[in-house]
Design an enzyme around this catalytic site. Sequence first.
Site, PDB file in Angstrom:
ATOM      1  N   ASP A   1       4.258  -1.055  -8.204  1.00 49.78           N
ATOM      2  CA  ASP A   1       3.689  -0.047  -7.310  1.00 49.78           C
ATOM      3  C   ASP A   1       3.778   1.341  -7.953  1.00 49.78           C
ATOM      4  O   ASP A   1       4.427   1.510  -8.999  1.00 49.78           O
ATOM      5  CB  ASP A   1       4.440  -0.105  -5.966  1.00 49.78           C
ATOM      6  CG  ASP A   1       3.546   0.259  -4.791  1.00 49.78           C
ATOM      7  OD1 ASP A   1       2.533   0.942  -5.007  1.00 49.78           O
ATOM      8  OD2 ASP A   1       3.873  -0.133  -3.653  1.00 49.78           O
TER       9      ASP A   1
ATOM     10  N   ASP B   1      -4.189   0.260   0.981  1.00 51.65           N
ATOM     11  CA  ASP B   1      -3.703  -1.031   1.509  1.00 51.65           C
ATOM     12  C   ASP B   1      -4.644  -1.651   2.543  1.00 51.65           C
ATOM     13  O   ASP B   1      -5.156  -0.970   3.423  1.00 51.65           O
ATOM     14  CB  ASP B   1      -2.343  -0.840   2.187  1.00 51.65           C
ATOM     15  CG  ASP B   1      -1.288  -0.408   1.198  1.00 51.65           C
ATOM     16  OD1 ASP B   1      -1.598  -0.266   0.002  1.00 51.65           O
ATOM     17  OD2 ASP B   1      -0.139  -0.208   1.637  1.00 51.65           O
TER      18      ASP B   1
HETATM   19  C1  GLA Z   1       2.262   0.334  -1.134  1.00 49.20           C
HETATM   20  C2  GLA Z   1       1.428  -0.821  -1.674  1.00 49.20           C
HETATM   21  C3  GLA Z   1       1.480  -1.988  -0.715  1.00 49.20           C
HETATM   22  C4  GLA Z   1       2.930  -2.432  -0.521  1.00 49.20           C
HETATM   23  C5  GLA Z   1       3.769  -1.255  -0.045  1.00 49.20           C
HETATM   24  C6  GLA Z   1       5.249  -1.575  -0.065  1.00 49.20           C
HETATM   25  O1  GLA Z   1       1.721   0.856   0.042  1.00 49.20           O
HETATM   26  O2  GLA Z   1       0.112  -0.414  -1.892  1.00 49.20           O
HETATM   27  O3  GLA Z   1       0.701  -3.067  -1.196  1.00 49.20           O
HETATM   28  O4  GLA Z   1       3.413  -2.954  -1.726  1.00 49.20           O
HETATM   29  O5  GLA Z   1       3.588  -0.106  -0.895  1.00 49.20           O
HETATM   30  O6  GLA Z   1       6.048  -0.512   0.300  1.00 49.20           O
END
Ligand code: GLA
Length: 435
Positions: free
Chosen positions: A171, A232
């Site tokens: 990430d 997301d």
């Molecule tokens: C970000 C990523 C997600 C997930 C969250 C976890 O938002 O894009 O896919 O992994 O972090 O905290």
Amino acid sequence: MVRPVSRVLRLGCVLAFCFQVLVPCGLPGAWGLDNGLAMTPTMGWLHWERFMCNVNCQEEPDSCISEKLFQQIAEIMASDGWKDVGYEYICIDDCWMAPERDSEGRLQADPKRFPGGIRHLADYVHSKGLKLGIYADVGNKTCAGFPGSFGYYDIDAQTFADWGVDLLKFDGCYCDSIQHLAEGYKQMSLALNRTGRSIVYSCEWPLYMRPIFKPNYTEIREYCNHWRNFPDIYDSWESIRNTLDWTSSNQKIIVPVAGPGGWNDPDMLVIGNFGLSRDQQITQMALWAIMAAPLLMSNDLRSISPEAKALLQDKDVIAINQDRLGKQGYQLRKEDNFEIWERPLLNLAWAVAIVNLKEIGGPRSYTITLTSLGRGLACNPNCLITELLPEKRKLGFYEWTSSLKTQINPTGTVLLRLERTSSAQFSYSVVSDSL
Ligand code: GLA
């Protein structure tokens, strides 16, 4: 009965021949990180969208992020047909870590929620014939505030390799500069490579660059096996639609860079959860196949409905997603609240998806002229068309100059597979059909 070949059909044959010659020249579409992995889009399960950062095992023992959850999902993936159709990686997302590194600077799993540790979990997952994925962050902290890998890339890569991890989702939260972000993603890729273990590398590098810089996809695909471009995914139609809109608006840039070893990642499949209707789930499955997207489900396989399971396990749709030509599909056109997407497949076959975006009224019909598909060649000189979604049925043989009428529910999709047939095959089938 042998039909005379028309001038239009002859022209079609010539074009088809050119295409047959040209396609191999265009191969590979794009090669990704040269670690021999993800030659087709990764398939598996990832906890985030469904289970998020639930660390409350006292009150919610069945849905907190714990080794028990991953063991149960692994068990079901192996025994309930998931592994058989290709879902292989069971992936841990954020919130698996203890709040501090150990005395030697290594990441460690939360001891209460993962009492056996990650090595033990990896052994279990491997014993089921599956692979284990894990999560870390290029910056100072993960998005949920657990220890980040900045300054620890080699140690963390080695720790994951020692544990027997097979995929890393990396990430991009809490990174203090774009330079550190880019350098960090590259350094972790090299560090994983140096461990000598085969570890699929899943990045979010372009997503975190985008607000400030244009991602350099040629570089990104040299370091990553797949990469997130867009925020997301949520368990909602709006989220699916936004992801598709972003993808089609940016397809000129992102489609050519996808290929064996490196894929655009539009995020998890949320099929089997709460927010999508049956038709919307069909749309997600069909379009993730067209987009050559990693198929990482985020749902509860312990209680999934038979309908969602059948959709996710649909071998014909998975075959489109996993097609070895490795070319991502694209939106061909958009008109009157319909979107037409197509994807070239091996052996000059094509997948075509027609989405009805209208959110009012009932099923609407759309008639597609076959000459317009597959750069004019998908159905040339004629083709066998099979509907894969919403129902599996052979629609029959069609001539290049004919058209096909479909009926599509609001927010639903019709997914078709077109196989070119030779004139001889076509004539034979016309004869045998009329017997
Ligand atoms: C970000 C990523 C997600 C997930 C969250 C976890 O938002 O894009 O896919 O992994 O972090 O905290």
